[in-house]
Write an enzyme that holds these catalytic residues in place. Structure first.
Site, PDB file in Angstrom:
ATOM      1  CB  ALA A   1      -0.930   0.006   1.203  1.00 55.66           C
TER       2      ALA A   1
ATOM      3  NE  ARG B   1       9.326  -4.384  -1.474  1.00 60.28           N
ATOM      4  CZ  ARG B   1       8.083  -4.120  -1.079  1.00 60.28           C
ATOM      5  NH1 ARG B   1       7.113  -4.983  -1.343  1.00 60.28           N
ATOM      6  NH2 ARG B   1       7.796  -3.018  -0.453  1.00 60.28           N
TER       7      ARG B   1
ATOM      8  CG  ASP C   1      -0.316  -7.971   0.370  1.00 62.75           C
ATOM      9  OD1 ASP C   1      -1.329  -8.390   0.943  1.00 62.75           O
ATOM     10  OD2 ASP C   1       0.006  -6.761   0.369  1.00 62.75           O
ATOM     11  CB  THR C   2      -2.183 -11.522   3.708  1.00 64.00           C
ATOM     12  OG1 THR C   2      -2.206 -10.116   3.908  1.00 64.00           O
ATOM     13  CG2 THR C   2      -2.076 -12.211   5.048  1.00 64.00           C
TER      14      THR C   2
ATOM     15  CB  THR D   1       0.385  -0.711   5.353  1.00 63.49           C
ATOM     16  OG1 THR D   1       1.512  -0.221   4.629  1.00 63.49           O
ATOM     17  CG2 THR D   1      -0.643   0.389   5.471  1.00 63.49           C
TER      18      THR D   1
ATOM     19  CG  ASN E   1      -7.643  -7.445   7.880  1.00 67.25           C
ATOM     20  OD1 ASN E   1      -6.713  -7.245   7.129  1.00 67.25           O
ATOM     21  ND2 ASN E   1      -8.594  -8.335   7.622  1.00 67.25           N
TER      22      ASN E   1
ATOM     23  N   GLY F   1       7.678  -6.636   6.462  1.00 67.96           N
ATOM     24  CA  GLY F   1       8.549  -5.520   6.813  1.00 67.96           C
ATOM     25  C   GLY F   1       8.606  -5.222   8.292  1.00 67.96           C
TER      26      GLY F   1
END
Length: 487
Positions: free
Chosen positions: A10, A14, A237-238, A259, A296, A406
């Protein structure tokens, strides 16, 4: 030969190349770029054409890798989508999930179909940012985009469509929309019909590790590349990150931390109990027929927004600067509920945190270090609460917690989390989403057989940092105060 993963979050994206050799995986980041939404009068949008330009830049840079590529795949965040017209062209810029058009839409939807029925059919938690409420808002507002649309494509589907000309919706991302039936694993035509959302927009579902097309000849010619196969990775992505959790245990708990913080476990069937609904958990599709049973949590968005505001105020802190400042602040003074709606899209995040503490009659953090420490401690305590909920709902007891993504680089958050849950935290790999994307491509090529084998490869290939719990009494006292604060 290698594969190329495009991993878009978000706030940044890359391109990561991966090679599998003798049971070990190596990765190399070859291109990184910002993902900055654009505020136009009335709406917040993603700059989708710039994102596609960056994908082409990543493909261009792949020519210098020194080895050929077998395939390419894309993963992104969930929920957001583009609409394609009958000529195959994009209608407008996709809305950002934080766009304000969904305000009040959840209550309006519940006037048509109950929370209980929606959850029993989709298994998805209720958030105002969900795809369902954006589409419902467009329908209520008589959006000309929705009237002209012929096909609904989620963000990775849309980027893959630009790349190949083939229009499919990938399964793991489709399940997040709250428009997908958890049992039949198809679009839920009852919900679509009740809400008058055109069912013809929702097309074929493609499973992870399936071949989804080939890079268009015009793009291959433009970039001087061979016609690369394009794989449908776990495009949420999760889902990719969970593939890359470095464990051999059947039962494990994880946080995909960035994020957003997505915290949960992996199940073989959706868990649709009334208590799961009450705790607002979600059942998202994973690879191999599994379900990501998770919740979440607002995550590091709160810290990112604080830093953005401080930069606007001529305080250009790096994230290490902010963590260092937080180490000097008094511990366990004030807490926030990261999921309180006031933190979803505030105008000034630091002021909103201070106001929340005033409203809840806590000591008010003022300095940057105090605010950052409040965020980090609050996230750790929220993680403990969600971990306990997960264990209660599933009947499982977890030895510790894996933090991937991250946020695994954030040593303060990892240590605070270990302290809060009174169990070890295993941090890494930081590039879990890209690694999971790469692994699914190798599964498509039949060079990795199972997810268990894939996780063993990740565990051998990438170092982990273990954080042991400390200060148990202080954190137990803080947790009791936190529970009484947020209920």
């Amino acid at each position: 030969m290698g594969v190329l993963a495009f991993d878009l979050g978000a706030s940044s994206g890359r391109a990561v190349a991966g090679r599998l050799n003798c049971g070990l995986l190596t990765i190399e980041e070859i291109h990184r770029f910002s993902n900055i939404p654009v505020q136009l009068p009335g709406h917040l949008h993603w700059d989708i054409l710039n994102l596609f330009r960056e994908i082409k830049q990543g493909l261009l840079k792949s020519r210098s890798l020194g080895y050929p590529l077998q395939s390419v795949a894309i993963d992104t965040w969930a929920l957001d989508f583009g609409l394609i017209d009958r000529k195959g062209e994009l209608l407008g810029n996709p809305y950002h999930y934080r766009d304000g058009q969904t305000e009040g839409m959840m209550d309006q939807v519940f006037e048509v179909i109950s929370r209980e029925e929606i959850f029993s059919r989709t298994g998805i938690q209720f958030m105002p940012v969900n795809t369902l409420y954006h589409l419902f808002a467009m329908k209520r507002n008589r959006s000309h985009l929705l009237e002209q649309a012929d096909r609904f494509l989620m963000i990775p589907d849309l980027l893959r469509y630009f790349l190949t000309g083939e229009a499919y919706t990938e399964y793991t991302n489709a399940t997040t929309t709250q428009l997908f039936h958890a049992g039949s694993r198809t679009w839920d035509t009852r919900i679509l019909g009740l809400l008058d959302i055109p069912a013809h927009l929702f097309g074929s579902i493609i499973q992870p590790a399936a071949f989804a097309g080939t890079v268009l000849p015009s793009i291959s010619k433009e970039l001087s590349l061979p016609p690369l196969p394009v794989i449908a990775a776990c495009e949420h992505d999760t889902a990719s990150a969970v593939v890359a959790v470095p464990t051999v245990d059947r039962d494990f708990a994880y946080i995909s931390c960035g994020t957003w913080s997505l915290m949960g476990t992996e199940l073989s069937e959706p868990l649709l109990s009334p208590k799961a609904l009450g705790y607002n958990f979600t059942n998202e599709g994973g690879i191999g027929g599994t379900y990501r049973f998770l919740k979440n949590i607002m995550g590091l968005w709160i810290l990112q927004e604080c830093r953005r505001i401080w930069e606007q105020e001529n305080k250009p802190f790096t994230f290490p600067d902010l963590i260092e400042a937080a180490t000097h602040a008094r511990p366990l003074q004030a807490f926030i509920d990261p999921d309180h709606l006031t933190f979803l899209r505030p105008d000034h995040m630091p002021e909103q945190i201070m106001q929340y503490c005033r409203d809840t009659k806590q000591p008010v953090p003022h300095s940057e270090g105090e605010i950052v420490r409040c965020i980090m401690e609050s996230l750790a305590l929220k993680y403990r609460m969600v971990l306990e909920m997960t264990e209660e709902l599933t009947g499982k007891k977890f030895k510790g917690l894996h933090i991937v993504g991250g946020g695994s680089h954030n040593s303060m958050l990892c240590q605070f989390t270990a302290n809060a849950i009174a169990r070890p935290v295993w941090a890494g790999p930081a590039e879990a989403t890209a690694i999971g994307n790469i692994i699914v491509q190798y599964m498509a090529h039949e060079q990795i057989g199972t997810v268990r084998e894939a996780r063993e490869i990740v565990k051998k290939s990438f170092p982990l940092v273990t954080y042991e719990p400390d200060d148990a009494d202080e954190w137990n006292d803080a947790y009791a105060r936190y529970r009484s604060l947020i209920g």
